[in-house]
Motif scaffolding. Structure first.
Motif, PDB file in Angstrom:
ATOM      1  N   VAL A   1      17.292   0.999   1.181  1.00 38.62           N
ATOM      2  CA  VAL A   1      16.304   1.635   2.054  1.00 38.62           C
ATOM      3  C   VAL A   1      15.230   2.346   1.229  1.00 38.62           C
ATOM      4  N   TRP A   2      15.649   3.104   0.213  1.00 33.56           N
ATOM      5  CA  TRP A   2      14.691   3.861  -0.592  1.00 33.56           C
ATOM      6  C   TRP A   2      13.905   2.963  -1.547  1.00 33.56           C
ATOM      7  N   TYR A   3      14.544   1.920  -2.111  1.00 32.04           N
ATOM      8  CA  TYR A   3      13.780   0.968  -2.932  1.00 32.04           C
ATOM      9  C   TYR A   3      12.723   0.283  -2.074  1.00 32.04           C
ATOM     10  N   LEU A   4      13.084  -0.067  -0.832  1.00 36.18           N
ATOM     11  CA  LEU A   4      12.128  -0.734   0.051  1.00 36.18           C
ATOM     12  C   LEU A   4      10.932   0.170   0.341  1.00 36.18           C
ATOM     13  N   LYS A   5      11.176   1.458   0.578  1.00 35.80           N
ATOM     14  CA  LYS A   5      10.067   2.394   0.805  1.00 35.80           C
ATOM     15  C   LYS A   5       9.148   2.450  -0.416  1.00 35.80           C
ATOM     16  N   ALA A   6       9.733   2.535  -1.597  1.00 33.12           N
ATOM     17  CA  ALA A   6       8.929   2.571  -2.819  1.00 33.12           C
ATOM     18  C   ALA A   6       8.203   1.241  -3.027  1.00 33.12           C
ATOM     19  N   ALA A   7       8.873   0.124  -2.731  1.00 35.55           N
ATOM     20  CA  ALA A   7       8.263  -1.199  -2.884  1.00 35.55           C
ATOM     21  C   ALA A   7       7.061  -1.360  -1.955  1.00 35.55           C
ATOM     22  N   GLU A   8       7.213  -0.919  -0.731  1.00 32.19           N
ATOM     23  CA  GLU A   8       6.116  -1.007   0.240  1.00 32.19           C
ATOM     24  C   GLU A   8       4.936  -0.136  -0.166  1.00 32.19           C
ATOM     25  N   ASN A   9       5.182   0.856  -0.998  1.00 30.06           N
ATOM     26  CA  ASN A   9       4.120   1.724  -1.512  1.00 30.06           C
ATOM     27  C   ASN A   9       3.602   1.273  -2.872  1.00 30.06           C
ATOM     28  N   GLY A  10       4.012   0.078  -3.321  1.00 27.38           N
ATOM     29  CA  GLY A  10       3.411  -0.522  -4.509  1.00 27.38           C
ATOM     30  C   GLY A  10       4.150  -0.378  -5.821  1.00 27.38           C
ATOM     31  N   SER A  11       5.365   0.160  -5.839  1.00 28.46           N
ATOM     32  CA  SER A  11       6.112   0.279  -7.089  1.00 28.46           C
ATOM     33  C   SER A  11       6.631  -1.085  -7.534  1.00 28.46           C
ATOM     34  N   ALA A  12       6.176  -1.541  -8.696  1.00 29.22           N
ATOM     35  CA  ALA A  12       6.600  -2.846  -9.209  1.00 29.22           C
ATOM     36  C   ALA A  12       8.100  -2.869  -9.494  1.00 29.22           C
ATOM     37  N   LYS A  13       8.635  -1.789 -10.070  1.00 27.38           N
ATOM     38  CA  LYS A  13      10.075  -1.742 -10.334  1.00 27.38           C
ATOM     39  C   LYS A  13      10.848  -1.830  -9.026  1.00 27.38           C
ATOM     40  N   ALA A  14      10.421  -1.087  -8.008  1.00 27.51           N
ATOM     41  CA  ALA A  14      11.105  -1.121  -6.713  1.00 27.51           C
ATOM     42  C   ALA A  14      11.004  -2.501  -6.083  1.00 27.51           C
ATOM     43  N   GLN A  15       9.860  -3.161  -6.208  1.00 24.82           N
ATOM     44  CA  GLN A  15       9.707  -4.516  -5.678  1.00 24.82           C
ATOM     45  C   GLN A  15      10.705  -5.456  -6.341  1.00 24.82           C
ATOM     46  N   TYR A  16      10.860  -5.314  -7.650  1.00 25.82           N
ATOM     47  CA  TYR A  16      11.834  -6.108  -8.389  1.00 25.82           C
ATOM     48  C   TYR A  16      13.253  -5.817  -7.907  1.00 25.82           C
ATOM     49  N   CYS A  17      13.581  -4.547  -7.753  1.00 31.17           N
ATOM     50  CA  CYS A  17      14.933  -4.167  -7.322  1.00 31.17           C
ATOM     51  C   CYS A  17      15.221  -4.640  -5.905  1.00 31.17           C
ATOM     52  N   VAL A  18      14.243  -4.557  -5.011  1.00 34.82           N
ATOM     53  CA  VAL A  18      14.419  -5.083  -3.652  1.00 34.82           C
ATOM     54  C   VAL A  18      14.688  -6.587  -3.723  1.00 34.82           C
ATOM     55  N   GLY A  19      13.957  -7.282  -4.586  1.00 36.10           N
ATOM     56  CA  GLY A  19      14.215  -8.715  -4.773  1.00 36.10           C
ATOM     57  C   GLY A  19      15.636  -8.986  -5.232  1.00 36.10           C
ATOM     58  N   LEU A  20      16.107  -8.206  -6.211  1.00 29.33           N
ATOM     59  CA  LEU A  20      17.484  -8.377  -6.694  1.00 29.33           C
ATOM     60  C   LEU A  20      18.503  -8.120  -5.588  1.00 29.33           C
ATOM     61  N   LEU A  21      18.292  -7.059  -4.828  1.00 33.53           N
ATOM     62  CA  LEU A  21      19.250  -6.727  -3.775  1.00 33.53           C
ATOM     63  C   LEU A  21      19.260  -7.793  -2.685  1.00 33.53           C
ATOM     64  N   TYR A  22      18.089  -8.328  -2.323  1.00 32.76           N
ATOM     65  CA  TYR A  22      18.046  -9.446  -1.372  1.00 32.76           C
ATOM     66  C   TYR A  22      18.731 -10.679  -1.954  1.00 32.76           C
ATOM     67  N   GLU A  23      18.453 -10.956  -3.215  1.00 34.17           N
ATOM     68  CA  GLU A  23      19.038 -12.146  -3.842  1.00 34.17           C
ATOM     69  C   GLU A  23      20.565 -12.082  -3.824  1.00 34.17           C
ATOM     70  N   ARG A  24      21.105 -10.907  -4.083  1.00 36.06           N
ATOM     71  CA  ARG A  24      22.557 -10.746  -4.194  1.00 36.06           C
ATOM     72  C   ARG A  24      23.231 -10.317  -2.894  1.00 36.06           C
ATOM     73  N   GLY A  25      22.441  -9.936  -1.902  1.00 38.62           N
ATOM     74  CA  GLY A  25      23.024  -9.459  -0.657  1.00 38.62           C
ATOM     75  C   GLY A  25      23.709  -8.110  -0.814  1.00 38.62           C
ATOM     76  N   GLU A  26      23.143  -7.242  -1.623  1.00 38.86           N
ATOM     77  CA  GLU A  26      23.699  -5.900  -1.850  1.00 38.86           C
ATOM     78  C   GLU A  26      22.885  -4.873  -1.075  1.00 38.86           C
ATOM     79  N   GLY A  27      23.529  -4.196  -0.143  1.00 38.84           N
ATOM     80  CA  GLY A  27      22.845  -3.184   0.647  1.00 38.84           C
ATOM     81  C   GLY A  27      22.020  -3.766   1.774  1.00 38.84           C
ATOM     82  N   THR A  28      21.966  -5.074   1.854  1.00 40.03           N
ATOM     83  CA  THR A  28      21.217  -5.807   2.874  1.00 40.03           C
ATOM     84  C   THR A  28      21.775  -7.222   2.938  1.00 40.03           C
ATOM     85  N   ALA A  29      21.368  -7.968   3.938  1.00 41.52           N
ATOM     86  CA  ALA A  29      21.808  -9.362   4.032  1.00 41.52           C
ATOM     87  C   ALA A  29      21.167 -10.181   2.909  1.00 41.52           C
ATOM     88  N   GLN A  30      21.905 -11.144   2.373  1.00 37.23           N
ATOM     89  CA  GLN A  30      21.361 -12.037   1.344  1.00 37.23           C
ATOM     90  C   GLN A  30      20.254 -12.869   1.977  1.00 37.23           C
TER      91      GLN A  30
END
Length: 130
Positions: free
Chosen positions: A28-57
């Motif tokens: 949830v917090w990485y997504l908020k940071a990603a939506e506000n333009g953080s490149a690291k957060a965008q990367y981490c959201v991608g990883l979490l989606y890819e692996r299905g961690e904290g959200t659906a794969q």
């Protein structure tokens, strides 16, 4: 400034630094940071989606966020995109993209991540939650 605070909270939930590790809250917090333009957060959201961690794969969402991170100069996102286009069974195989994405483009400002390769969270030298 808010984006840095969102990222800090996400990292703490991810690592369990000062709190209990919680993949859903970190997402949830990485997504908020990603939506506000953080490149690291965008990367981490991608990883979490890819692996299905904290959200659906979701491979397509992972690609979306890896592309955003790559466009913002997060170098690890280029490699991740290449791997996904080459190996992800949920995406149409695209050898052109699997070769192209790991290559840096002169028009992209490359940002050296403060964390190690494949890393989210505050600690370095370890892979994200598995």
């Amino acid at each position: 400034m808010r984006t840095n605070a969102f990222l800090e909270v996400a990292d703490r939930y991810y690592d369990g630094s000062g709190t209990t590790a919680d993949a859903q809250k970190s997402f949830v917090w990485y997504l908020k940071a990603a939506e506000n333009g953080s490149a690291k957060a965008q990367y981490c959201v991608g990883l979490l989606y890819e692996r299905g961690e904290g959200t659906a794969q979701d491979s397509r969402e992972a690609v979306h966020w890896f592309k955003a991170a790559a466009e913002n100069g997060y170098i690890d996102a280029f490699a991740e995109l290449g791997q996904m286009y080459a190996n992800d069974a949920n995406l149409p195989r695209d050898d052109g993209k699997s070769i192209d994405y790991p290559m840096t483009r002169p028009s992209v400002r490359i940002m050296q991540p403060k964390t190690s390769f494949w890393q989210c969270g505050r600690e370095t030298g370890r892979l994200p939650m598995s």
